[in-house]
Design an enzyme around this catalytic site. Structure first.
Site, PDB file in Angstrom:
ATOM      1  CG  ASP A 212      48.738   8.474 -39.556  1.00  0.00           C
ATOM      2  OD1 ASP A 212      49.247   7.758 -40.391  1.00  0.00           O
ATOM      3  OD2 ASP A 212      48.866   9.813 -39.610  1.00  0.00           O
ATOM      4  CD  GLU A 281      52.812   5.786 -39.920  1.00  0.00           C
ATOM      5  OE1 GLU A 281      53.043   5.849 -41.097  1.00  0.00           O
ATOM      6  OE2 GLU A 281      52.254   6.715 -39.505  1.00  0.00           O
TER       7      GLU A 281
END
Length: 553
Positions: A212, A281
């Site tokens: 993330d 990401e």
């Protein structure tokens, strides 16, 4: 004319299994509830894994299931090495992973390591004084002489990116919620601790990690303020007039050069285990594709990354070619992972069309397109059913981002509603409880898995056949990609590997189009893709609205 639908679900299992893989994203609280509390759980994931395997995908990616206060639906972690009780236990996770591996599915889990919950023991200790052993584990800074924050940095979730703490009499940095303080990756002890949490799951047998906000780990040590942003873009990313975060050029609060060193440490750890992979990401505004290239080029950082470039409203031949060509030009030997939908954005069927009568056509065409682009694929749960964005009331919202920016932005709950399994069952088979954590729209229930199983031309069957087509052609897994000049309404390219060459021409407009084959291409043999008929007349490709042509070259 050739129709190729023969299914070959075999796949070479080696250290490069991730290259060209199809990864199915599961949002645990919305996948399957087995306890009746209206929230999905890990046993529910295990129960529904046969459906995932039936799609012909290679791996699953689980959004966070770790111990958490759930202020940001699990992206605020208070224990990286345990399962939150709302989802089950570590034993449940082990059982789920065993079943996934039995079905031939790799297991990728989310690692949210740029920040923790403010209830994490590390932060509780860090804020207790300026001299404790973890005093420097988070980003603390003194106020300016007038008491204001150290920099002008903003939070993605609205407001300043700094919060005053009366105990330490300092500000701490938070890129997201106030309850999500940022870790200080300039401290080697923090890096070591985070790598230990990764090692914990590697030892349990997970196959990879989705990282993330992978470019948010480091901040500028000099605490310089960001300059204003001058935009020159055509549709990707956030709306600049909704969230002031997009009005800054984020030179100093993320994407710092020191990040490369940590990514190399992470890759070295993964490489010490067999066949493990990482997908990052990258949210870096107009620089995202360049950052992706930096993080994946070479064999010593991330295996692959995805950006938000195809997660916005743009769905045109010119835009997709621009994004793809940028990747081809900048990513030397790295790898990209593409997605049209995920848990953070409006579902792409809604983004790409306002006409309900086009919903199935757009769903099928976008499935075909993403399946033949160069890269791996992330498929978000419900995408295979052609689900649209759910319309929710303010009272229904659970997403702090949506609540903060309502009504200008309705948040992310509309893409997070529960999965629909059986149309005639309570809550479409998701839960037997009295109420689900988010409501299930009636039009979603009518698109349930069991309803589409009975329809040979359903979106669900299209995804299965399209992924089977992809696996049957190695050029689509990791072959080269070369664009062909067309007008701006058509997207034309060749995928090639070994002796196989496949031509694709996409019409993403609502008008019929013609494409004249280049003479240098020689003879071509049209191939009917699942759901589409390839029409060639006198050397010209005939394309209906929202159509695709394929041929062997």
């Amino acid at each position: 004319m050739v129709l190729e639908t023969t299914r070959d679900t075999t796949r070479k299992v080696d250290g490069n299994w991730w290259r060209g893989a199809v990864i199915y994203q599961i949002y645990p609280r919305s996948f399957q509830d087995t306890t009746g509390d209206g929230l999905g759980d890990i046993k529910g994931i295990t129960q529904r894994l046969p459906h995932v395997a039936s799609l012909g995908v290679d791996a699953i990616w689980l959004s966070p299931f770790f111990t958490s206060p759930m202020a940001d639906m699990g992206y605020d972690v208070s224990d990286y090495c345990n399962v939150d009780p709302m989802f089950g236990t570590l034993a449940d996770f082990d059982e789920m992973m065993t079943e996934a591996h039995r079905l031939g599915l790799k297991v990728i889990i989310d690692q949210v390591i740029s920040h923790t919950s403010d209830r994490h023991p590390w932060f509780i200790e860090s804020r207790s004084s300026r001299t404790n052993p973890k005093a420097d584990w988070y980003v603390w800074a003194d106020p300016k002489p007038d008491g204001t924050a150290p920099t002008n940095w903003l939070s993605i979730f609205g407001g300043p990116g700094w919060e005053w703490d009366g105990v330490r009499k300092q500000y701490y940095m938070h890129n997201f919620l106030i309850s999500q303080p940022d870790l200080n990756f300039h401290n080697p002890d923090v890096q070591d601790a985070m790598l230990d949490t990764v090692r914990f799951w590697l030892d349990r047998g997970v196959d990879g990690f989705r990282l993330d906000t992978v470019n948010y780990y480091f901040h500028d040590k000099q605490l310089r303020s960001n300059p204003p942003m001058v935009y020159d873009t055509d549709g990707a990313g956030m709306e600049t007039d909704t969230n002031p975060y997009s009005m800054q050029n984020h030179l100093y609060d993320k994407t710092q050069p020191e990040n490369i060193g940590f990514l190399k440490r992470l890759r070295a750890l993964l490489d010490s285990y067999d066949n493990r992979a990482s997908v990052g990401e990258v949210g870096d505004g107009p620089r995202s594709l360049n950052t992706l290239a930096l993080y994946t080029t070479g064999d010593d950082k991330l295996h692959m990354c995805y950006t938000f470039d195809l997660l916005g409203p743009a769905f045109s031949a010119a835009y997709i070619r621009k994004v793809m060509q940028t990747v081809l030009d900048t990513v030397v030997n790295g790898w990209v992972c593409w997605a049209f939908s995920n848990h953070d954005v409006v579902r792409h069927v809604t983004r790409f069309t306002e006409d309900p009568s086009e919903q199935d056509r757009v769903a099928k065409l976008s499935a075909t397109l993403i399946s033949v682009l160069r890269g791996s694929i992330c498929l978000y749960q419900g995408e295979e059913l052609g689900l649209s964005e759910a319309e929710l009331t303010y009272e229904d919202l659970r997403d702090p981002y949506g609540i903060r920016f309502w009504p200008a932005f309705k948040g992310r709950d509309g893409c997070r509603t529960p999965m629909v399994w059986e149309a005639g069952e309570t809550h479409a088979g998701f839960s037997e409880g009295a109420k689900t954590w988010l409501p299930i729209p009636a039009d979603h229930a009518s698109r349930s898995v069991d309803a589409q199983e009975a329809m040979p031309d359903s979106v669900l069957q299209h995804y299965r056949e399209t992924f089977a087509f992809r696996k049957n052609h190695h050029a689509l897994i990791d072959g080269d990609m070369t664009f062909i000049e067309t007008n701006q309404d058509l997207l034309a390219f060749v995928r090639e590997k070994g002796g196989e060459k496949l031509l694709f021409v996409f019409n993403l407009t609502r008008e019929p189009q013609n494409f004249v084959l280049p003479k240098r291409m020689g003879d071509v043999m049209p191939v009917d893709l699942p759901g589409f008929v390839s029409k060639l007349e006198a050397g010209a490709v005939k394309l209906d609205a929202l159509d695709v042509f394929c041929a062997r070259v």
